[in-house]
Scaffold this active site. Structure first.
Site, PDB file in Angstrom:
ATOM      1  N   THR A  32       0.743  -1.239  -0.069  1.00  0.00           N
ATOM      2  CA  THR A  32      -0.031   0.149  -0.054  1.00  0.00           C
ATOM      3  C   THR A  32       0.982   1.254  -0.103  1.00  0.00           C
ATOM      4  OG1 THR A  32      -1.640   1.252   1.137  1.00  0.00           O
ATOM      5  CG2 THR A  32      -0.096  -0.024   2.621  1.00  0.00           C
ATOM      6  N   LYS A  43      -5.715  21.348  14.740  1.00  0.00           N
ATOM      7  CA  LYS A  43      -5.913  21.094  16.180  1.00  0.00           C
ATOM      8  C   LYS A  43      -5.852  22.641  16.786  1.00  0.00           C
ATOM      9  CE  LYS A  43      -4.052  16.965  15.830  1.00  0.00           C
ATOM     10  NZ  LYS A  43      -3.145  16.164  15.140  1.00  0.00           N
ATOM     11  N   TRP A  76     -10.401  19.909  17.987  1.00  0.00           N
ATOM     12  CA  TRP A  76     -10.394  19.368  16.647  1.00  0.00           C
ATOM     13  C   TRP A  76     -11.188  20.104  15.619  1.00  0.00           C
ATOM     14  CZ3 TRP A  76      -9.247  13.216  17.408  1.00  0.00           C
ATOM     15  CH2 TRP A  76      -8.155  13.138  18.235  1.00  0.00           C
ATOM     16  N   GLU A 124      -4.642  -2.854   4.945  1.00  0.00           N
ATOM     17  CA  GLU A 124      -4.357  -3.574   6.172  1.00  0.00           C
ATOM     18  C   GLU A 124      -5.568  -4.321   6.592  1.00  0.00           C
ATOM     19  OE1 GLU A 124      -3.790  -0.550   5.190  1.00  0.00           O
ATOM     20  OE2 GLU A 124      -1.898   0.278   6.019  1.00  0.00           O
TER      21      GLU A 124
END
Lengths: 537, 537
Positions: B182, B435, B440, B327
């Site tokens: 990947t 941030k 956030w 994954e």
């Protein structure tokens, strides 16, 4: 890849996290129906895990259940294995000496018993060698009076227990999770031990679109008892997939089952053919709205074609036959149609439906005789053998393991043919097969044909010894009340349907066919009774 | 229970035994379409297993494939792992230096390369350190001219090989079966190794009624490349469940895909949103009969709501978003509806569909931030982490394992919230999150809002350093040709939609947003370009 273990604990976590509002509808007596959410269920299951741990349950402890299908039994289904202990579901219909044998043989330390069933077990208590605690499952918090010291009330224990109890998170997938004893033709019942991995994989099997496709959109009504091969795995599937589950409790009737289907909008239900016969008769008398039902699953014994036809054509409900046994968790095969059958005639489709079906993913089946694998010709018979990740590899501490488990296969003792599509069709039990002149004759096929004769109530065909042919078929027939038919009538009704050498040498008329406690023909008894029989003509 | 190993060999046996007549429709060039049955496929796969074994393939040998979606690639999908070797699917779209790196890093000994792609690989051959044989997949039996000694013709090898080749029957389920690299944001691609167990369990995941419910009744068209996370597992599912599979080969167009759906009666297809956009546009121009299509699956990146709506409302085709990555094999979650949503409004349903969905059976997901698990409130952000039996536990021989795999979890680098139903909604990449003052801000939410402005062609929002708030959002906008909008116009379009402190401090106008080779925004480059940027007002 991660070596994440396939354990039941993940199912419980999934249920409480993603499906907290789904319902468990549970009937615990003729007058009491409980409706609890999965969130409440999970808390009660944690309480039960905590209470049982307080009573000494630890990894490997065997905990027996003696109960109908209800929410408390479902709580035991997870509280016991998720703690690393072993859920031993006991068949309440066994003879007392068998019940005593299996509790002692399994070495159960704790028993969970329904209040209405406790009187059945109580006389046996003095003979139980390993049981330390008995918990009685009643709607109230009062334990029954008993001379046995440690009798507890289920609800009283739960009330005091910890609803935040944490199950261990380090169980290995090969850890035993459950056990179930199956009746043997001779001798004591034989025990099968399931492990976490086998139950998890079997649950995935039930969720496959190619098999029953159980999913969150379903409402499941397991009629098959939770003491019989884990109610075919449906309770585990309900918790993992977030399925509303309806548990019919004790002493249900066809009428009650139909009411539940209508009221709870049941989509999938599972039971034995006898149940489906009763439900059909009731539905024909008092029709309910069955439009929610997408599937009935039938197993345990063969389904008559007329029954299948009635469900599919009269009621408009697909009726799928599955095949399996206690040793196989149980799902092995099922009679779904493939696209190849899209242009089959009605009759061909019914033949498929009445067969034991196509083997599901991960399971391997073979039919073998002395010439090796039988061809897919619909007629060559052999013994069915099975292997796969949810198939037992032995009977628990039992010498009879050696008979059934050989070369990595489970030998089922069922005689089968394979249709041209590869579907399994059981034709007999090994022990009931008639071996005539080196060829095999199916007693079941002959019985089915005899039972279509209008005068015949029941028919069993057995092998009798024969000097020249080793064995020959003998038909034992019970006529319907008031009906008349001669030996010649019945023999001639078989001619044309079977090869000449299949036709029974004789027909004898009986008042009844001896049967086992679960209503199957006791052919061993019949053979024994008739071992001196000689054909007179 | 039997310790039957979960290996791919059972899938191949099942296909040839029960589904010999099912078809593989395979396009190998613009003019050539093959139609072979599963019976022929199984024989060819055995031939390939035999041919590769003759060339020295043994357990653990890495065999690379560099190919489109077609039947030969599907043969490699089973011939290699069923022999105990490792199928390494190579992304044909990688830069040459990455291709060289991964072949050397994986230590591929044999390569299977499409004829039309061979010229792409040939210049790299001198840099390949472990490759001993190259097999070129063409419709004829002629190997191309090459300075590399061992270049073979695939069809010539198969013609000479053994169609009764027996694959070993003693593979362990933890044996590596496949690998896929990947792309990384920085540095060389990272390798993921799948094993037999993970692929078998993932295939069961695809067959569950709760997920995609792939079954024998389906006709599957995987548009997602077979070199990209095993085409999301659909080829393995096709062989196990007996699904007719349509493989579109090289250089397909939206028009060709729609023709295939119509002609082959495709029921399920999978691809990235860009593909579905193109297919939609073509269908609106030239409508085909899509009535067979029961499901399109979209993944790889977020799907715009307008696209989902067009499929569901205009075309009448359910459009399900799935989430996953190399994954994760890849299936983690999918945006199916539960019964709880039966009374949701159209808008609420669309919100669900556009989310990354509900986590499937056996997989566990959590969203965590510095306060622990985030609540299911639809707004608290955290990083998504995943574990389960088909989730990678490391990158193959790669130091970057330590960043992503911690405490038994895969940390995805994706920032997500959980809806009240527990559905995952990705709001950002960890690296792109802004941030500000300890809170956030989702760059993706701001970008999506900006891109609904009629004058905006593209928008990327990045963090710029700020003395007081640590970071503040900066919007980088590309206007549509001929369109006009001021900073003030765009800022005011955001007000009301977001909390005041979410609103970008500034908007800058660019000619284009820098992008990766697969068309994703290259925000690292943008941040780097603008690191000295100071808000002027």
């Amino acid at each position: 890849m991660m070596d994440t273990q396939l354990v039941l604990n993940g199912f419980l976590k999934r249920a409480e996290r993603y499906f907290p509002n789904k319902l468990i509808v549970s009937r615990t007596s003729e007058t009491m129906t409980h409706r609890i959410t999965f969130a409440e269920y999970a808390k009660r299951t944690r309480r039960l895990g905590s209470a049982l741990t307080n009573l000494g349950m630890t990894r490997g402890t065997k905990v027996g259940t003696f109960a109908w299908n209800h929410h408390r039994h479902l709580e035991a289904y997870f509280a016991i294995p998720c703690a690393g202990a072993i859920l031993h579901t006991i068949n309440i219909r066994l003879a007392p000496e068998h019940i005593i044998y299996i509790i002692n043989h399994a070495e159960d330390e704790i028993l969970l018993i329904d209040g209405d069933l406790f009187p059945l077990v109580e006389p046996a208590i003095p003979y139980l060698k390993t049981v330390k605690h008995i918990i009685v499952m009643n709607d109230d918090k009062v334990a029954p009076q008993s001379s046995f010291e440690n009798v507890h009330s289920y609800e009283a224990l739960l009330a005091e227990a910890d609803e935040n109890f944490e199950f261990p998170d380090d169980l290995e997938e090969t850890l035993p999770a459950g056990m179930c004893y199956t009746s043997a033709t001779t001798g004591m019942p034989k025990g099968v031990v399931y492990n976490h991995r086998s139950i998890v994989l079997h649950t995935l099997g039930l969720g496959l679109a190619e098999s029953f496709g159980v999913s969150e959109r379903d409402v499941s009504l397991p009629i098959v008892p939770m003491f019989h091969v884990n109610a075919w795995g449906l309770p585990f599937a309900a918790i993992n997939y977030g399925v509303k589950i309806v548990l019919p409790g004790p002493m249900f009737t066809p009428s009650l089952l139909l009411d539940l289907v209508e009221q709870e909008k049941v989509t999938v239900s599972a039971g034995v053919p006898t149940i489906w016969l009763g439900v059909l008769a009731e539905q024909e008398k008092n029709p309910r709205d069955l439009s929610s039902l997408r599937l009935v699953i039938s197993g345990g014994s063969a389904s008559p074609k007329g029954l299948i036809q009635a469900y599919e054509e009269k009621l408009g409900v697909p009726y799928i036959v599955g095949y399996g046994m206690t040793e196989t968790s149980p799902l092995v095969s099922m009679s779904n149609y493939t696209t190849e059958m899209d242009d089959y005639s009605k009759e061909e489709l019914l033949d498929i439906r009445a067969s034991q079906g196509l083997t599901v993913s991960l399971i391997e089946t073979e039919v073998v005789n002395e010439n090796g694998l039988v061809p897919m010709d619909g007629k060559t018979m052999g013994e069915l053998r099975i292997r796969g990740p949810w198939i037992a590899s032995e009977y628990y501490k039992d010498e009879r393991t050696a008979e059934a488990f050989r070369d990595g296969w489970l030998y089922t003792g069922d005689i089968a043919v394979l249709t041209k599509e590869g579907y399994i069709k059981i034709t007999d039990r090994t022990k009931d097969l008639i071996k005539s002149g080196g060829e095999w004759i199916s007693s079941v096929d002959l019985e089915n044909a005899l039972m279509t004769h209008p005068a015949v109530f029941e028919a069993a065909v057995i092998a009798i010894p024969h000097e020249k042919w080793q064995e020959r078929p003998l038909a034992c027939v019970v006529l319907k009340e008031g009906a008349n038919a001669t030996k010649e009538d019945l023999i001639s009704s078989l001619e044309g349907q079977f090869a000449k050498w299949w036709i029974p040498d004789d027909v004898i008329f009986l008042k009844e066919i001896p049967k086992t406690s679960v209503g199957k023909f006791l052919k061993a008894k019949l053979r024994d009774d008739l071992k001196e029989y000689k054909v007179t003509n």
